[in-house]
Structure formats: C-alpha cells, structure tokens
Design an enzyme around this catalytic site. Structure first.
Site, PDB file in Angstrom:
ATOM      1  N   ASN A   1      -9.466   7.882   5.364  1.00  0.00           N
ATOM      2  CA  ASN A   1      -8.359   7.414   4.523  1.00  0.00           C
ATOM      3  C   ASN A   1      -7.036   7.447   5.275  1.00  0.00           C
ATOM      4  OD1 ASN A   1     -10.330   7.307   2.647  1.00  0.00           O
ATOM      5  ND2 ASN A   1      -9.641   9.074   1.454  1.00  0.00           N
ATOM      6  N   VAL A   2      -6.203   6.478   4.966  1.00  0.00           N
ATOM      7  CA  VAL A   2      -4.882   6.429   5.607  1.00  0.00           C
ATOM      8  C   VAL A   2      -3.818   6.997   4.682  1.00  0.00           C
ATOM      9  CG1 VAL A   2      -5.525   4.489   7.101  1.00  0.00           C
ATOM     10  CG2 VAL A   2      -4.483   4.020   4.866  1.00  0.00           C
ATOM     11  N   ASP A   3      -4.206   7.427   3.502  1.00  0.00           N
ATOM     12  CA  ASP A   3      -3.222   8.025   2.584  1.00  0.00           C
ATOM     13  C   ASP A   3      -2.909   9.456   3.004  1.00  0.00           C
ATOM     14  OD1 ASP A   3      -4.898  10.042   1.141  1.00  0.00           O
ATOM     15  OD2 ASP A   3      -5.997   8.291   0.423  1.00  0.00           O
TER      16      ASP A   3
ATOM     17  N   ARG B   1       0.855  -1.216   0.000  1.00  0.00           N
ATOM     18  CA  ARG B   1       0.000   0.000   0.000  1.00  0.00           C
ATOM     19  C   ARG B   1       0.883   1.256   0.000  1.00  0.00           C
ATOM     20  NH1 ARG B   1      -2.766  -3.444  -0.653  1.00  0.00           N
ATOM     21  NH2 ARG B   1      -2.661  -2.451  -2.670  1.00  0.00           N
TER      22      ARG B   1
ATOM     23  N   SER C   1     -18.910   4.862   1.690  1.00  0.00           N
ATOM     24  CA  SER C   1     -20.111   4.028   1.589  1.00  0.00           C
ATOM     25  C   SER C   1     -20.919   4.023   2.881  1.00  0.00           C
ATOM     26  CB  SER C   1     -19.707   2.585   1.246  1.00  0.00           C
ATOM     27  OG  SER C   1     -18.977   2.038   2.326  1.00  0.00           O
TER      28      SER C   1
ATOM     29  N   CYS D   1      11.370   1.895  24.044  1.00  0.00           N
ATOM     30  CA  CYS D   1      11.056   0.758  24.913  1.00  0.00           C
ATOM     31  C   CYS D   1      11.507  -0.589  24.343  1.00  0.00           C
ATOM     32  CB  CYS D   1       9.555   0.719  25.181  1.00  0.00           C
ATOM     33  SG  CYS D   1       8.595   0.212  23.754  1.00  0.00           S
TER      34      CYS D   1
ATOM     35  N   GLU E   1     -30.118   8.442   1.925  1.00  0.00           N
ATOM     36  CA  GLU E   1     -29.861   9.672   1.159  1.00  0.00           C
ATOM     37  C   GLU E   1     -30.906  10.755   1.427  1.00  0.00           C
ATOM     38  OE1 GLU E   1     -29.139   8.706  -2.951  1.00  0.00           O
ATOM     39  OE2 GLU E   1     -27.128   7.975  -2.428  1.00  0.00           O
TER      40      GLU E   1
ATOM     41  N   GLY F   1     -17.163  10.343  -0.994  1.00  0.00           N
ATOM     42  CA  GLY F   1     -16.532   9.046  -1.247  1.00  0.00           C
ATOM     43  C   GLY F   1     -16.506   8.075  -0.083  1.00  0.00           C
TER      44      GLY F   1
ATOM     45  N   HIS G   1      -8.682   6.463  10.859  1.00  0.00           N
ATOM     46  CA  HIS G   1      -8.263   5.064  10.775  1.00  0.00           C
ATOM     47  C   HIS G   1      -6.754   4.887  10.657  1.00  0.00           C
ATOM     48  CE1 HIS G   1     -12.583   4.010   9.289  1.00  0.00           C
ATOM     49  NE2 HIS G   1     -12.509   4.145  10.593  1.00  0.00           N
TER      50      HIS G   1
HETATM   51  N1  APR Z   1     -15.863   9.935  -6.469  1.00  0.00           N
HETATM   52  C1  APR Z   1     -16.762   9.913  -5.444  1.00  0.00           C
HETATM   53  N2  APR Z   1     -17.138   8.786  -4.807  1.00  0.00           N
HETATM   54  C2  APR Z   1     -16.595   7.637  -5.245  1.00  0.00           C
HETATM   55  C3  APR Z   1     -15.656   7.568  -6.297  1.00  0.00           C
HETATM   56  C4  APR Z   1     -15.296   8.792  -6.928  1.00  0.00           C
HETATM   57  N3  APR Z   1     -14.434   8.838  -7.928  1.00  0.00           N
HETATM   58  N4  APR Z   1     -15.314   6.263  -6.481  1.00  0.00           N
HETATM   59  C5  APR Z   1     -15.997   5.563  -5.556  1.00  0.00           C
HETATM   60  N5  APR Z   1     -16.773   6.378  -4.814  1.00  0.00           N
HETATM   61  C6  APR Z   1     -17.645   6.061  -3.682  1.00  0.00           C
HETATM   62  C7  APR Z   1     -18.384   4.753  -3.800  1.00  0.00           C
HETATM   63  O1  APR Z   1     -19.651   4.986  -4.440  1.00  0.00           O
HETATM   64  C8  APR Z   1     -18.525   4.329  -2.339  1.00  0.00           C
HETATM   65  O2  APR Z   1     -19.721   4.859  -1.782  1.00  0.00           O
HETATM   66  O3  APR Z   1     -16.786   5.916  -2.558  1.00  0.00           O
HETATM   67  C9  APR Z   1     -17.336   4.992  -1.625  1.00  0.00           C
HETATM   68  C10 APR Z   1     -16.243   4.041  -1.188  1.00  0.00           C
HETATM   69  O4  APR Z   1     -16.728   3.229  -0.156  1.00  0.00           O
HETATM   70  P1  APR Z   1     -15.760   2.212   0.638  1.00  0.00           P
HETATM   71  O5  APR Z   1     -14.919   1.470  -0.350  1.00  0.00           O
HETATM   72  O6  APR Z   1     -16.594   1.428   1.562  1.00  0.00           O
HETATM   73  O7  APR Z   1     -14.769   3.186   1.425  1.00  0.00           O
HETATM   74  P2  APR Z   1     -14.941   3.868   2.850  1.00  0.00           P
HETATM   75  O8  APR Z   1     -16.353   4.245   3.123  1.00  0.00           O
HETATM   76  O9  APR Z   1     -13.913   4.936   2.935  1.00  0.00           O
HETATM   77  O10 APR Z   1     -14.532   2.670   3.816  1.00  0.00           O
HETATM   78  C11 APR Z   1     -14.490   2.915   5.202  1.00  0.00           C
HETATM   79  O11 APR Z   1     -13.611   0.744   5.615  1.00  0.00           O
HETATM   80  O12 APR Z   1     -12.175  -1.001   5.105  1.00  0.00           O
HETATM   81  C12 APR Z   1     -12.377   0.084   5.890  1.00  0.00           C
HETATM   82  O13 APR Z   1     -10.766   1.221   7.117  1.00  0.00           O
HETATM   83  C13 APR Z   1     -11.283   1.113   5.806  1.00  0.00           C
HETATM   84  O14 APR Z   1     -11.457   3.514   6.050  1.00  0.00           O
HETATM   85  C14 APR Z   1     -12.008   2.374   5.406  1.00  0.00           C
HETATM   86  C15 APR Z   1     -13.412   2.109   5.862  1.00  0.00           C
END
Ligand code: APR
Length: 231
Positions: free
Chosen positions: A89-91, A56, A174, A137, A203, A172, A106
């Site tokens: 995000n961890v980035d 990663r 879910s 340590c 929503e 971005g 996270h």
């Molecule tokens: N622009 C906007 N939204 C986007 C794009 C984009 N280009 N591409 C994808 N998405 C949306 C998707 O529709 C989805 O709703 O981003 C969301 C990504 O969801 P996840 O993959 O579940 O990511 P996230 O919600 O950040 O996950 C939460 O889960 O695995 C763990 O620790 C990890 O921080 C992470 C956490």
C-alpha cells in the site's frame, strides 16, 4: 530480523474507505492501468496521471486507520524487534496508527520523487505543484509510486525481511502482483486473511485461511501471534 512478518495489500485499508484495485468496484475497474499507472504514462499522459494521484492524496486525507492497523501497531510496540511490517500500500495508515519502519514496496503517496536525481520530498495530502522543481538538480517531480513496468527497488528488502520469518501473515492482498505462497511454504506458521479467495493464491499452502474482513480477523491473528511468541 523479525520472526513475525505482516504483509499487507489494499484489503487492509478497504475498511478505512480506500478502494482496493481488483475487487468489484475497485480502482482498476474505474481507471485503465495503461493510462495512469504504467511506465511511460508521465510522458504521454502526464496531467491525467498527476491528477489521479492528486485525487488519491485528497482522499487519503479524509480517511483514518482502522482497528486492524491499530492492533498491528500495538503488537509491534510490544515486540519491536520481532514484528516487521511490509506493505504494497502507498497510503500512510500504518504510520498514522503508530507503526514503525514500514517497508513500502510500491512507494508512498504523500511523497514526490525527483525524476532526475531521485531526491524525495514530502507533500502530505496536497496537490502536486506542477512547476515545482528539485532544489538539488532542477529536475521535475513525480509521485513516489512504482508504476507497472518500472523497477521496484524495495523488492530486494522483501527478501531480507523474510530471512528470519517464522510466522507470516498476509492481509488483504489478491497475490496478483507479489506471490507470497512460496514464502508461506517455508515458514512455521502462515495465516492468509482475504475477504475472498483469489485465483492467484494457492490457499492450501497456508496454515490458516480467514475469509473475513481484516477488522474482524485481526483479533484471532494477534492471539495466534501472541501464543507463538510465548512459545
Ligand atoms: N479485509 C480483508 N481483505 C479484504 C478486504 C477486507 N476488508 N477487502 C478486500 N479484501 C481483499 C480482497 O479479497 C483481495 O484479495 O483484499 C485483496 C485486494 O486485492 P487487490 O485489489 O489486488 O490489492 P493488492 O493485492 O494490494 O494489489 C497489489 O496491485 O495495482 C497494484 O500497486 C498496486 O499495490 C497494488 C498491487
């Protein structure tokens, strides 16, 4: 505390080339959470877990912030006390775009954490040296990432950061890990920007929903925030 809070997930970094977790082709389709990112993985599956995060970091070195990260940095520079950035995000793409004081809920990929005393150590995008130990340590290091089933100490700051929020933007995410819907119900304006609807998000509680790529939606989001700030 800031009146505008921007809360993001993997979707904001997708257009930079980092995979999301739950979309088709996402990381959790390729890897099993319980083998790589679950509490205890570092005991029974240590080498594979460390190698996953090495990969990663290597990938992170090869990508750059996108226009959504830069637009948020510009907005924050204009309203430094009124725009807070919270991310799952961890980035480090927000940091590289020039954003300040990002709350990483996270963890942070370019950083290691001592498993014993919690001291942190930045390694950037390099591989984790397996024999490297804590100078405080003598403990061993792990990626500074919150695994499933582990405590997430930064969550308490999420509530602090939301205290004065009047304008909430979700980009971005879910909503499967952190539910922001209840916050959306209590602010004046809320914008949800996800590529697609998610079963984990209601929503109807958002003022505006944008099913677009973050880089396409960001101009409208910034315009709405500017209008709000000018009252
Ligand atoms: N622009 C906007 N939204 C986007 C794009 C984009 N280009 N591409 C994808 N998405 C949306 C998707 O529709 C989805 O709703 O981003 C969301 C990504 O969801 P996840 O993959 O579940 O990511 P996230 O919600 O950040 O996950 C939460 O889960 O695995 C763990 O620790 C990890 O921080 C992470 C956490």
């Amino acid at each position: 505390m800031a009146r505008v809070v921007i809360f993001s997930g993997a979707g904001i970094s997708a257009e930079s080339g980092l995979s999301t977790f739950r979309d088709t082709g996402g990381l959790w389709e390729k890897y099993r959470i319980e083998e790589i990112c679950q509490a205890g993985c570092l005991s029974w599956n240590r080498e594979n877990t460390l190698a996953f995060y090495d990969a990663r970091r290597e990938q992170l070195a090869s990508v750059t912030p996108n226009t959504a990260h830069y637009a948020i940095a510009k907005l924050q520079a204009k309203y430094p006390n009124d725009v807070a950035i919270i991310t799952q995000n961890v980035d480090d793409l927000f940091e590289r775009a020039g954003c300040k004081d990002i709350l990483h809920l996270h963890g942070f990929l370019p950083r290691l954490r001592c498993e014993q005393c919690g001291a942190t150590h930045l390694i950037g995008y390099t591989k984790q040296e397996r024999t490297f130990t804590c100078k405080n340590c003598g403990g061993s290091f792990r990626p500074d990432i919150v695994f499933f089933g582990e405590a997430a100490p930064m969550y308490e700051h999420l509530y602090d950061a939301m205290q004065d929020c009047q304008f909430l933007v979700i980009i971005g995410s879910s909503g499967n890990v952190i539910d922001m819907d209840h916050f959306a119900l209590h602010v004046k304006v809320s914008i949800l920007n996800n590529l697609e609807p998610s079963d984990a998000i209601n929503e109807r509680v958002y003022t505006k929903v944008l099913h677009q790529k973050a880089t396409e939606a960001i101009d409208e989001i910034v315009e709405d925030i500017e209008r709000f700030m000018q009252g």
